[in-house]
Design a protein around this motif. Sequence first.
Motif, PDB file in Angstrom:
ATOM      1  N   GLN A 157       3.477  45.619 -46.820  1.00 48.90           N
ATOM      2  CA  GLN A 157       2.886  45.389 -48.137  1.00 48.90           C
ATOM      3  C   GLN A 157       3.955  45.043 -49.162  1.00 48.90           C
ATOM      4  O   GLN A 157       3.754  44.183 -50.030  1.00 48.90           O
ATOM      5  CB  GLN A 157       2.107  46.618 -48.597  1.00 48.90           C
ATOM      6  CG  GLN A 157       1.340  46.396 -49.898  1.00 48.90           C
ATOM      7  CD  GLN A 157       0.361  45.237 -49.807  1.00 48.90           C
ATOM      8  OE1 GLN A 157      -0.466  45.193 -48.899  1.00 48.90           O
ATOM      9  NE2 GLN A 157       0.444  44.287 -50.731  1.00 48.90           N
ATOM     10  N   ALA A 158       5.104  45.692 -49.066  1.00 49.38           N
ATOM     11  CA  ALA A 158       6.199  45.392 -49.991  1.00 49.38           C
ATOM     12  C   ALA A 158       6.663  43.951 -49.839  1.00 49.38           C
ATOM     13  O   ALA A 158       6.913  43.256 -50.835  1.00 49.38           O
ATOM     14  CB  ALA A 158       7.363  46.344 -49.746  1.00 49.38           C
ATOM     15  N   LEU A 159       6.776  43.489 -48.611  1.00 45.84           N
ATOM     16  CA  LEU A 159       7.214  42.109 -48.383  1.00 45.84           C
ATOM     17  C   LEU A 159       6.221  41.108 -48.953  1.00 45.84           C
ATOM     18  O   LEU A 159       6.610  40.079 -49.518  1.00 45.84           O
ATOM     19  CB  LEU A 159       7.406  41.869 -46.885  1.00 45.84           C
ATOM     20  CG  LEU A 159       8.538  42.662 -46.230  1.00 45.84           C
ATOM     21  CD1 LEU A 159       8.481  42.496 -44.720  1.00 45.84           C
ATOM     22  CD2 LEU A 159       9.897  42.239 -46.774  1.00 45.84           C
ATOM     23  N   ILE A 160       4.939  41.407 -48.812  1.00 44.73           N
ATOM     24  CA  ILE A 160       3.912  40.539 -49.402  1.00 44.73           C
ATOM     25  C   ILE A 160       4.081  40.487 -50.914  1.00 44.73           C
ATOM     26  O   ILE A 160       4.061  39.409 -51.531  1.00 44.73           O
ATOM     27  CB  ILE A 160       2.506  41.042 -49.020  1.00 44.73           C
ATOM     28  CG1 ILE A 160       2.260  40.841 -47.518  1.00 44.73           C
ATOM     29  CG2 ILE A 160       1.433  40.331 -49.845  1.00 44.73           C
ATOM     30  CD1 ILE A 160       1.009  41.523 -47.005  1.00 44.73           C
ATOM     31  N   ASP A 161       4.277  41.656 -51.525  1.00 47.75           N
ATOM     32  CA  ASP A 161       4.416  41.718 -52.981  1.00 47.75           C
ATOM     33  C   ASP A 161       5.711  41.059 -53.453  1.00 47.75           C
ATOM     34  O   ASP A 161       5.736  40.383 -54.490  1.00 47.75           O
ATOM     35  CB  ASP A 161       4.359  43.171 -53.445  1.00 47.75           C
ATOM     36  CG  ASP A 161       2.987  43.798 -53.222  1.00 47.75           C
ATOM     37  OD1 ASP A 161       2.015  43.035 -53.020  1.00 47.75           O
ATOM     38  OD2 ASP A 161       2.889  45.035 -53.230  1.00 47.75           O
ATOM     39  N   ILE A 162       6.797  41.244 -52.698  1.00 52.79           N
ATOM     40  CA  ILE A 162       8.075  40.613 -53.045  1.00 52.79           C
ATOM     41  C   ILE A 162       7.944  39.093 -52.981  1.00 52.79           C
ATOM     42  O   ILE A 162       8.436  38.370 -53.861  1.00 52.79           O
ATOM     43  CB  ILE A 162       9.186  41.116 -52.101  1.00 52.79           C
ATOM     44  CG1 ILE A 162       9.547  42.571 -52.438  1.00 52.79           C
ATOM     45  CG2 ILE A 162      10.422  40.225 -52.181  1.00 52.79           C
ATOM     46  CD1 ILE A 162      10.382  43.258 -51.374  1.00 52.79           C
ATOM     47  N   ALA A 163       7.276  38.603 -51.950  1.00 57.40           N
ATOM     48  CA  ALA A 163       7.082  37.158 -51.816  1.00 57.40           C
ATOM     49  C   ALA A 163       6.277  36.606 -52.984  1.00 57.40           C
ATOM     50  O   ALA A 163       6.652  35.584 -53.592  1.00 57.40           O
ATOM     51  CB  ALA A 163       6.384  36.852 -50.494  1.00 57.40           C
ATOM     52  N   ARG A 164       5.182  37.260 -53.309  1.00 55.64           N
ATOM     53  CA  ARG A 164       4.333  36.777 -54.403  1.00 55.64           C
ATOM     54  C   ARG A 164       5.068  36.828 -55.735  1.00 55.64           C
ATOM     55  O   ARG A 164       4.943  35.914 -56.557  1.00 55.64           O
ATOM     56  CB  ARG A 164       3.051  37.609 -54.455  1.00 55.64           C
ATOM     57  CG  ARG A 164       2.106  37.311 -53.292  1.00 55.64           C
ATOM     58  CD  ARG A 164       0.928  38.251 -53.265  1.00 55.64           C
ATOM     59  NE  ARG A 164      -0.025  37.880 -52.212  1.00 55.64           N
ATOM     60  CZ  ARG A 164      -0.971  38.683 -51.753  1.00 55.64           C
ATOM     61  NH1 ARG A 164      -1.107  39.911 -52.253  1.00 55.64           N
ATOM     62  NH2 ARG A 164      -1.784  38.273 -50.796  1.00 55.64           N
ATOM     63  N   GLU A 165       5.839  37.885 -55.949  1.00 56.58           N
ATOM     64  CA  GLU A 165       6.615  38.019 -57.183  1.00 56.58           C
ATOM     65  C   GLU A 165       7.599  36.861 -57.340  1.00 56.58           C
ATOM     66  O   GLU A 165       7.877  36.401 -58.456  1.00 56.58           O
ATOM     67  CB  GLU A 165       7.365  39.351 -57.154  1.00 56.58           C
ATOM     68  CG  GLU A 165       8.198  39.653 -58.376  1.00 56.58           C
ATOM     69  CD  GLU A 165       8.914  40.982 -58.237  1.00 56.58           C
ATOM     70  OE1 GLU A 165       8.569  41.924 -58.976  1.00 56.58           O
ATOM     71  OE2 GLU A 165       9.815  41.089 -57.378  1.00 56.58           O
ATOM     72  N   ALA A 166       8.116  36.376 -56.206  1.00 57.55           N
ATOM     73  CA  ALA A 166       9.087  35.280 -56.229  1.00 57.55           C
ATOM     74  C   ALA A 166       8.424  33.908 -56.131  1.00 57.55           C
ATOM     75  O   ALA A 166       9.121  32.889 -56.047  1.00 57.55           O
ATOM     76  CB  ALA A 166      10.076  35.453 -55.078  1.00 57.55           C
ATOM     77  N   GLY A 167       7.087  33.886 -56.121  1.00 56.99           N
ATOM     78  CA  GLY A 167       6.384  32.622 -56.011  1.00 56.99           C
ATOM     79  C   GLY A 167       6.471  31.998 -54.637  1.00 56.99           C
ATOM     80  O   GLY A 167       6.368  30.779 -54.482  1.00 56.99           O
ATOM     81  N   ARG A 168       6.630  32.846 -53.627  1.00 55.38           N
ATOM     82  CA  ARG A 168       6.774  32.374 -52.250  1.00 55.38           C
ATOM     83  C   ARG A 168       5.540  32.734 -51.425  1.00 55.38           C
ATOM     84  O   ARG A 168       4.766  33.617 -51.780  1.00 55.38           O
ATOM     85  CB  ARG A 168       8.021  32.997 -51.617  1.00 55.38           C
ATOM     86  CG  ARG A 168       9.326  32.608 -52.305  1.00 55.38           C
ATOM     87  CD  ARG A 168       9.696  31.170 -52.011  1.00 55.38           C
ATOM     88  NE  ARG A 168       9.782  30.972 -50.566  1.00 55.38           N
ATOM     89  CZ  ARG A 168      10.842  31.347 -49.833  1.00 55.38           C
ATOM     90  NH1 ARG A 168      11.892  31.925 -50.413  1.00 55.38           N
ATOM     91  NH2 ARG A 168      10.852  31.139 -48.531  1.00 55.38           N
ATOM     92  N   ASP A 169       5.385  32.068 -50.315  1.00 55.08           N
ATOM     93  CA  ASP A 169       4.257  32.297 -49.421  1.00 55.08           C
ATOM     94  C   ASP A 169       4.552  33.508 -48.532  1.00 55.08           C
ATOM     95  O   ASP A 169       5.503  33.472 -47.737  1.00 55.08           O
ATOM     96  CB  ASP A 169       4.032  31.061 -48.560  1.00 55.08           C
ATOM     97  CG  ASP A 169       2.819  31.184 -47.640  1.00 55.08           C
ATOM     98  OD1 ASP A 169       2.180  32.257 -47.627  1.00 55.08           O
ATOM     99  OD2 ASP A 169       2.526  30.197 -46.936  1.00 55.08           O
ATOM    100  N   PRO A 170       3.751  34.576 -48.631  1.00 57.01           N
ATOM    101  CA  PRO A 170       3.985  35.740 -47.765  1.00 57.01           C
ATOM    102  C   PRO A 170       3.962  35.396 -46.280  1.00 57.01           C
ATOM    103  O   PRO A 170       4.653  36.043 -45.484  1.00 57.01           O
ATOM    104  CB  PRO A 170       2.837  36.686 -48.130  1.00 57.01           C
ATOM    105  CG  PRO A 170       2.488  36.316 -49.531  1.00 57.01           C
ATOM    106  CD  PRO A 170       2.669  34.823 -49.599  1.00 57.01           C
ATOM    107  N   ALA A 171       3.193  34.388 -45.904  1.00 55.78           N
ATOM    108  CA  ALA A 171       3.116  34.007 -44.491  1.00 55.78           C
ATOM    109  C   ALA A 171       4.458  33.519 -43.959  1.00 55.78           C
ATOM    110  O   ALA A 171       4.693  33.537 -42.745  1.00 55.78           O
ATOM    111  CB  ALA A 171       2.056  32.925 -44.298  1.00 55.78           C
ATOM    112  N   GLU A 172       5.342  33.093 -44.848  1.00 54.12           N
ATOM    113  CA  GLU A 172       6.684  32.686 -44.444  1.00 54.12           C
ATOM    114  C   GLU A 172       7.682  33.836 -44.590  1.00 54.12           C
ATOM    115  O   GLU A 172       8.540  34.042 -43.732  1.00 54.12           O
ATOM    116  CB  GLU A 172       7.151  31.503 -45.293  1.00 54.12           C
ATOM    117  CG  GLU A 172       6.327  30.239 -45.109  1.00 54.12           C
ATOM    118  CD  GLU A 172       6.791  29.114 -46.012  1.00 54.12           C
ATOM    119  OE1 GLU A 172       7.709  29.352 -46.837  1.00 54.12           O
ATOM    120  OE2 GLU A 172       6.246  28.006 -45.902  1.00 54.12           O
TER     121      GLU A 172
END
Length: 208
Positions: free
Chosen positions: A25-40
């Motif tokens: 969940q943290a990685l998903i949130d970190i990705a979104r915070e950075a404007g990145r795709d969580p799937a990557e």
Amino acid sequence: MSQVCGLRAVFFDFGGVLAEEGFRQALIDIAREAGRDPAEVVPAAYEMAWTTRFVVGGCDEAGFWQAFRKATGIAADDAHLTEVVLSRFVPRPYMFALADAVRGLGLKTAILSDQTEWLARLDARHDVFSHFDQVFNSYHHGTSKREAAFFELALAAMDVTAGESLFIDDAAHNTELAARLGFKTLLYRDRESFFAELADLCPPLGAL
């Protein structure tokens, strides 16, 4: 030592069983915070956790986040990234209540987890370890639940056999390996199905 349904010990995974799966969940949130795709970002981070050997003590937090930044291009600092991870591991009180009740019946309890130095910090925040007889953290043992050796190490330290032990995990590849080693296993999916399956496996535990 007591036996219940032929069991003398219960081994619990941490993230995904005793607490919410905070790393993912943290990685998903970190990705979104950075404007990145969580799937990557999520698969890249999991790969870094293993290729750096962070999970088995091959590097520390700083080394892991350095590799993470290089792989993903996300530039947040260590302190922020770590806090996002720690805050997403939300304990499940009903699972800790189960662990306490299992001990109350005279069975041994342990955490068996592919974790890192973060587990001790989560203990400091949430008083995790006091509910268990022993804690087996891959970070401190140089091996993980990908290998039979980690399970065998835990069994020896707890002085129990696989056949008299229950292993609870939220990853099928972990429960499958444990089952091949002779453990009774439960794959955690959600609270309702878990307690129903626990009651089927061992009615006295399911009634706790």
